[in-house]
Each structure stands twice: as C-alpha cells, then as structure tokens.
Design an enzyme around this catalytic site. Sequence first.
Site, mmCIF file in Angstrom:
data_model
loop_
_atom_site.group_PDB
_atom_site.id
_atom_site.type_symbol
_atom_site.label_atom_id
_atom_site.label_comp_id
_atom_site.label_asym_id
_atom_site.label_seq_id
_atom_site.Cartn_x
_atom_site.Cartn_y
_atom_site.Cartn_z
ATOM 1 N N TYR A 295 -8.265 6.579 17.251
ATOM 2 C CA TYR A 295 -7.511 6.670 16.179
ATOM 3 C C TYR A 295 -7.104 8.135 16.138
ATOM 4 C CZ TYR A 295 -5.908 7.089 11.313
ATOM 5 O OH TYR A 295 -5.034 7.397 10.074
ATOM 6 N N ARG B 86 0.625 -1.056 0.099
ATOM 7 C CA ARG B 86 0.019 -0.116 0.072
ATOM 8 C C ARG B 86 0.964 1.287 0.097
ATOM 9 N NH1 ARG B 86 -5.504 -0.357 1.420
ATOM 10 N NH2 ARG B 86 -5.320 1.162 2.818
ATOM 11 N N ASP C 271 -2.355 12.039 9.490
ATOM 12 C CA ASP C 271 -3.583 12.073 9.016
ATOM 13 C C ASP C 271 -4.342 13.295 9.031
ATOM 14 O OD1 ASP C 271 -6.781 11.408 8.671
ATOM 15 O OD2 ASP C 271 -5.931 9.154 8.704
HETATM 16 N N1 LIG Z 1 -4.797 4.985 2.986
HETATM 17 C C1 LIG Z 1 -5.259 6.047 3.302
HETATM 18 O O1 LIG Z 1 -5.970 6.649 2.481
HETATM 19 C C2 LIG Z 1 -4.555 6.945 4.574
HETATM 20 C C3 LIG Z 1 -5.453 8.144 4.797
HETATM 21 C C4 LIG Z 1 -5.045 8.838 5.772
HETATM 22 C C5 LIG Z 1 -3.858 8.555 6.436
HETATM 23 N N2 LIG Z 1 -3.149 7.239 6.108
HETATM 24 C C6 LIG Z 1 -1.890 6.992 6.729
HETATM 25 O O2 LIG Z 1 -1.052 6.651 5.841
HETATM 26 C C7 LIG Z 1 -0.010 5.482 6.298
HETATM 27 C C8 LIG Z 1 -0.021 4.559 5.382
HETATM 28 O O3 LIG Z 1 -1.640 4.127 4.948
HETATM 29 P P1 LIG Z 1 -1.746 2.732 4.574
HETATM 30 O O4 LIG Z 1 -3.551 2.673 4.281
HETATM 31 O O5 LIG Z 1 -1.059 2.116 3.486
HETATM 32 O O6 LIG Z 1 -1.635 1.709 6.041
HETATM 33 P P2 LIG Z 1 -2.217 0.498 6.218
HETATM 34 O O7 LIG Z 1 -2.246 -0.528 5.104
HETATM 35 O O8 LIG Z 1 -3.621 0.447 6.983
HETATM 36 O O9 LIG Z 1 -1.176 -0.249 7.263
HETATM 37 C C9 LIG Z 1 0.364 -0.075 7.028
HETATM 38 C C10 LIG Z 1 1.032 -1.221 7.867
HETATM 39 O O10 LIG Z 1 1.105 -1.068 9.151
HETATM 40 C C11 LIG Z 1 1.558 -1.909 9.657
HETATM 41 N N3 LIG Z 1 1.109 -2.457 11.047
HETATM 42 C C12 LIG Z 1 -0.110 -1.992 11.810
HETATM 43 N N4 LIG Z 1 -0.091 -2.287 13.184
HETATM 44 C C13 LIG Z 1 1.548 -2.591 13.034
HETATM 45 C C14 LIG Z 1 1.957 -3.252 14.387
HETATM 46 N N5 LIG Z 1 1.594 -3.160 15.639
HETATM 47 N N6 LIG Z 1 3.412 -3.265 14.266
HETATM 48 C C15 LIG Z 1 3.914 -3.330 12.856
HETATM 49 N N7 LIG Z 1 3.459 -2.617 11.957
HETATM 50 C C16 LIG Z 1 2.151 -2.728 12.072
HETATM 51 C C17 LIG Z 1 1.044 -3.318 8.772
HETATM 52 O O11 LIG Z 1 2.084 -4.018 8.554
HETATM 53 P P3 LIG Z 1 1.864 -5.677 8.026
HETATM 54 O O12 LIG Z 1 0.930 -5.682 6.981
HETATM 55 O O13 LIG Z 1 3.307 -6.184 7.813
HETATM 56 O O14 LIG Z 1 1.238 -6.285 9.417
HETATM 57 C C18 LIG Z 1 0.341 -2.508 7.682
HETATM 58 O O15 LIG Z 1 0.860 -3.320 6.438
HETATM 59 C C19 LIG Z 1 -0.611 5.354 7.783
HETATM 60 O O16 LIG Z 1 0.051 5.911 8.676
HETATM 61 C C20 LIG Z 1 -2.054 5.701 7.683
HETATM 62 O O17 LIG Z 1 -2.755 6.072 8.972
HETATM 63 C C21 LIG Z 1 -3.531 6.816 5.217
#
Ligand SMILES: NC(=O)c1ccc[n+]([C@@H]2O[C@H](COP(=O)([O-])OP(=O)(O)OC[C@H]3O[C@@H](n4cnc5c(N)ncnc54)[C@H](OP(=O)(O)O)[C@@H]3O)[C@@H](O)[C@H]2O)c1
Length: 248
Positions: free
Chosen positions: A155, A16, A142
Amino acid sequence: MYVQGKVILITGGAKRVGAAICRKLHAQGARLVVHYRSSMNEASALQHELNQKRPDSVAMVQADLLDTELLPDLIEKAAKRFGRLDALINNASSFFPTPLNQCTLEGWDDLVGSNLKAPLFLSQAAAPYLKQQHGCVVNIVDIHTERPLKNYVIYNAAKGGLLALTRSLAVEMAPEVRVNGVSPGPILWPEEGKWTDEAVRRHTISGTLLKRCGEPDDIAKTVQFLVADAPYITGQIIAVDGGRSIHL
Ligand SMILES: NC(=O)c1ccc[n+]([C@@H]2O[C@H](COP(=O)([O-])OP(=O)(O)OC[C@H]3O[C@@H](n4cnc5c(N)ncnc54)[C@H](OP(=O)(O)O)[C@@H]3O)[C@@H](O)[C@H]2O)c1
C-alpha cells in the site's frame, strides 16, 4: 473558476470519503458521475438523494478498476453521459496489510491496481476530454507516502507511486490540465484491521498536532478548492492530516 455545471467523475464515490466529495461538489452545482464497484445500494441511495435536490444531475457507473482494459470504456461512458468531462477524482482504493513476509502477487495486483495503475489509465483515457475543458485531476494519496505505515509495504509503495504519478501527470497534461493530490491523515477508520481497536485509535489521534480525527468533509473541501479555486496550482500534494505528517 467555479464548479457550477461542471461534470466530475469520482471513483469509489458511493460511501465514506468518496461520498463526502460527491456531496460537496454537487452542493456547489457540479453534475456527477459516481463510480462504484460493489457498493451499489449506497451509490443508488446517494444518486437518489442528490437527484432529488437537482433532477438528472447525478449518474452512476459500475466497474472493477482492476479490469484495466475496461477503463477507457468507463471514461467514455462518463463523458458521454453529460456530454463533457471537467474533472477526474481518483479516490477509489484498496487497503489491507502486507507485511514483507506476506506480500503476494495477488496483493500487489489489488493494491497497486486500484491505487496506482487505475489512476494512470483513467487519466490517460480522460486526458482528451479534460484538455478540452481545461479541467483537472485530483488524486487522493496518503500521508504514509513519506513515512511508511508499518506492515503495509505494498500500500505504501502504491500510494508513493501515486504521489510520483501526480507530479508526472502534471508535467504531461500541462498546460491545459492541472493535476494535484490530497493526502489524508486519519479521517475515517478502516472498517477492518487494527484500527477497530480503541487503543490504536487513541494512539493514532495522539500523533496529530490537532489531537483529533479529521472529517470526510475536510478532504472534500480541499478537493473542491483544487477543482474550483486553484487555477495556478498544479503538481502539488496537500496534506489534510491535523499536522500528523510533520509529527510521525
Ligand atoms: N479514511 C482515511 O482516514 C484515509 C486515510 C488516508 C488515505 N485515505 C485515502 O482516501 C481515499 C478514501 O478513503 P476511504 O477510507 O473512504 O476509502 P475506502 O472506503 O477504503 O475505499 C473507497 C472505495 O474504493 C473502492 N474500491 C476499492 N477497490 C476497488 C477496485 N478494485 N475497483 C473499484 N473500486 C474499488 C470501493 O468501492 P465499492 O465499495 O463500491 O466496492 C470503496 O468503497 C482513499 O484513496 C484512501 O486511500 C483515507
């Protein structure tokens, strides 16, 4: 400033948004330490893909970031792998709803642990290495730190804490180390929860000024800018959200 030859640790980098950040920084010449927790297959595939482009340029490190006492060891491993550490990207995050009447200690520990506590203790352990390289930290925050997302009480609080932590660390780690944040708006839909509903997605997109979702690469480009091309920027949070945060 440049990225060529720098060593960068990206947490949650296997897939992602994290993987997009890895690909972008690697394409600019960085060596990477890709952290993952459970996505070993995705992390291995990414490592293989990038090492084929430049041999021995990507290492992997596994850890559950809720194991706080193991975080210094994670940093040691990352820094020893290529003999230095130039940047830490705190991207890993757990994300699930906690309406007020469903807030539990377990949910608190998970959400605050991954989104706030781990970035603090990783930064603390990385500080001596980053100072040596005049490096930087980039926290992925975020837009809902300013305007809360309904039913995501813990969160929102954790990411709000991460925003405050970003500014505190900028003060604490100056002048050698810059600390900034990137606040994504809608980029990639969560794999579970209400965003699997097409109507919710349409409503969310309609709230952006640009009337579309962003791309993981939009976040990656901003991270790259903060790492490589922003020598006079510290303590700042850049929203990458198609204008949603001024239109919520
Ligand atoms: N996607 C969006 O549209 C969006 C919007 C606002 C903010 N964000 C922020 O942008 C960042 C990336 O977003 P995303 O959607 O790509 O994130 P995501 O897929 O929800 O999570 C990213 C990774 O975090 C790891 N993770 C979660 N809990 C963990 C733990 N306890 N220890 C170690 N690793 C952990 C997981 O690794 P594993 O898979 O290896 O377990 C997961 O693949 C995040 O900080 C998110 O809050 C994203």
